[in-house]
Scaffold this active site. Structure first.
Site, short mmCIF file in Angstrom:
data_model
loop_
_atom_site.label_atom_id
_atom_site.label_comp_id
_atom_site.label_asym_id
_atom_site.label_seq_id
_atom_site.Cartn_x
_atom_site.Cartn_y
_atom_site.Cartn_z
N LEU A 1 0.86 -1.19 0.00
CA LEU A 1 0.00 0.00 0.00
C LEU A 1 0.89 1.24 0.00
O LEU A 1 1.70 1.40 0.92
CB LEU A 1 -0.77 -0.04 1.32
CG LEU A 1 -2.22 0.46 1.42
CD1 LEU A 1 -3.10 -0.23 0.39
CD2 LEU A 1 -2.75 0.17 2.83
N HIS A 2 0.79 2.05 -1.02
CA HIS A 2 1.59 3.29 -0.96
C HIS A 2 1.01 4.43 -1.79
O HIS A 2 1.53 5.54 -1.76
CB HIS A 2 3.03 3.03 -1.42
CG HIS A 2 3.13 2.84 -2.92
ND1 HIS A 2 2.92 1.62 -3.51
CD2 HIS A 2 3.38 3.71 -3.92
CE1 HIS A 2 3.05 1.76 -4.81
NE2 HIS A 2 3.32 3.01 -5.09
#
Ligand code: UD1
Length: 401
Positions: free
Chosen positions: A230-231
């Protein structure tokens, strides 16, 4: 005396031959900047090396990613050569980062004056370097051209659209990409469908990756866990969205452990917002390519907002849930294992539960030309166009600084 003369003559002959060869060689400058660039560039560099007699290549690292975990580890895992030029630009706002790369790259490019600049993917460095090269009238080839999410709130979408408009040679991974480019007015003769170059790296490294001890180190058994990454700014820059995603993951992790190698920006946002992942989600620093490949390829499923992982999971047939509202890689949904579930609690949980219960019977196959030979087609396309003096307008004979 005579011997010395012979030696000198021989040296002159060898040097002349070498020089002539160098002059005939196509000069290519390859650019990398951030983590997702490295696995795309590694097989291209290897193929250029294999065709060494025809190509003289230079590798420039813009330094957009600079941590060992985000950059150095990938050079080692993928056996990439040290960059010839390191611009060490680091981070900042998007404008600062793009501007810093442009300023530093202009000098490097004027010194090298290559026949081609090759950029990959959609990061800020990709656009910055394509823009500088175009203004210096040096031809640009874009690898992974034509992908579109049609979501202009994504910084990467802006980078994709603009890089493609600037590029002379558009090397695409899939038919949807060709269609997007044609719709945007790019002439057909500039587009070459070559396939997916990340998959070259995947197939080359899969055996080595299985020797990684990461599963034992983390006490995991194959299929007994899920992998999360997740980024994206849209997911991690907003505390509410981050909380929503973590709530859904909390529910899934009651049935299946989730392992989360977290990007530095995500780690810093979680600290800043005071948002903790649920107890069943194991957070750790980013992993190198081989450890990460071993991890996700043995997982029950991956949950991600990364573009690359959507493609890699499709290539190996691992179920993938994309935590975004859209994807620039629709072929991974149409043909592969990917399902776009957004950040909606119900959609995430029910899709994950179906996979856990082995109910998922989505027919999946590997798209055409994702065959491990894309780098060969890329280099062949560059060489076959090397003699053209111009692509987009007249090329200046000299570079004025
Ligand atoms: C960039 C790319 C994105 C890609 C992602 C993969 C753009 C617009 N985005 O996003 O497409 O999917 O990389 O990783 O180019 N940081 C570190 N160490 C590093 C690099 C970054 O700590 O080695 C920190 C920075 O300090 C910054 C944050 O991570 O706070 C964001 O880095 P940045 O390069 O701006 O963009 P990414 O979010 O990584």
């Amino acid at each position: 005396m005579k011997t010395r003369q012979v030696v000198t003559n021989k040296f002159v002959t060898v040097w002349r031959g070498y020089f002539r060869k160098r002059v005939d060689m196509v000069k290519i400058l390859n650019v990398v900047g951030a983590r997702p660039n490295f696995m795309k560039m590694a097989p291209i560099i290897a193929e250029m090396k294999r065709r060494g007699g025809e190509i003289s290549q230079t590798l420039v690292h813009t330094g957009q990613h600079y941590d060992d975990a985000m950059s150095g580890a990938f050079f080692r895992d993928l056996g990439m050569p040290e960059p010839d030029v390191h611009l060490d630009t680091r981070d900042g706002t998007h404008a600062e980062q793009t501007a810093r790369v442009m300023m530093a790259f202009e000098g490097a490019l004027a010194a090298e004056r290559p026949d081609w600049v090759v950029v990959v993917g959609d990061v800020n460095s990709t656009l910055a370097c394509a823009l500088v090269a175009t203004k210096l009238r040096i031809r640009v080839a874009h690898v992974e051209a034509g992908l579109r999410s049609f979501d202009r709130t994504m910084p990467e979408e802006i980078n994709r659209v603009l890089t493609d408009q600037l590029s002379d040679l558009l090397l695409t991974p899939s038919p949807d990409a060709d269609e997007n480019l044609l719709r945007e007015g790019i002439p057909q003769e500039r587009i070459v469908r070559v396939g997916n170059v990340m998959i070259d790296t995947l197939y080359r490294q899969i055996e080595r990756a299985q020797r990684s001890s990461i599963l034992d180190d983390l006490r995991l058994i194959p299929q007994g866990f899920a992998v999360l990454t997740l980024h994206r700014p849209s997911n991690v820059d907003n505390p509410e969205t981050l909380r929503l995603i973590f709530a859904a993951l909390g529910e899934i992790s009651r049935e299946l452990a989730i392992v989360f190698p977290a990007h530095p920006r995500t780690q810093s946002r979680m600290r800043e917002f005071g948002v903790e992942p649920p107890p069943g989600v194991r957070v750790m620093d980013p992993l190198g390519y081989l450890d990460f490949l071993k991890l996700w390829s043995n997982s029950k499923m991956t949950l991600t907002d990364s573009g690359g992982l959507q493609e890699e999971t499709t290539a190996l047939g691992v179920p993938c849930l994309t935590l975004r509202e859209n994807t620039e890689r629709p072929i991974t949904v149409e043909q592969g294992t990917n399902q776009v579930v957004g950040v909606d609690h119900e959609r995430i949980v029910s899709a994950a539960e179906a996979i856990i219960a082995n109910e998922r019977s989505k027919f999946a196959r590997v798209p055409e030309l994702w065959d491990g030979r894309t780098s060969e087609r890329i280099v062949a396309a560059l060489l076959s166009r090397a003699d053209q003096q111009e692509c987009q307008g007249e090329r200046a004979a000299t570079i004025e600084m």
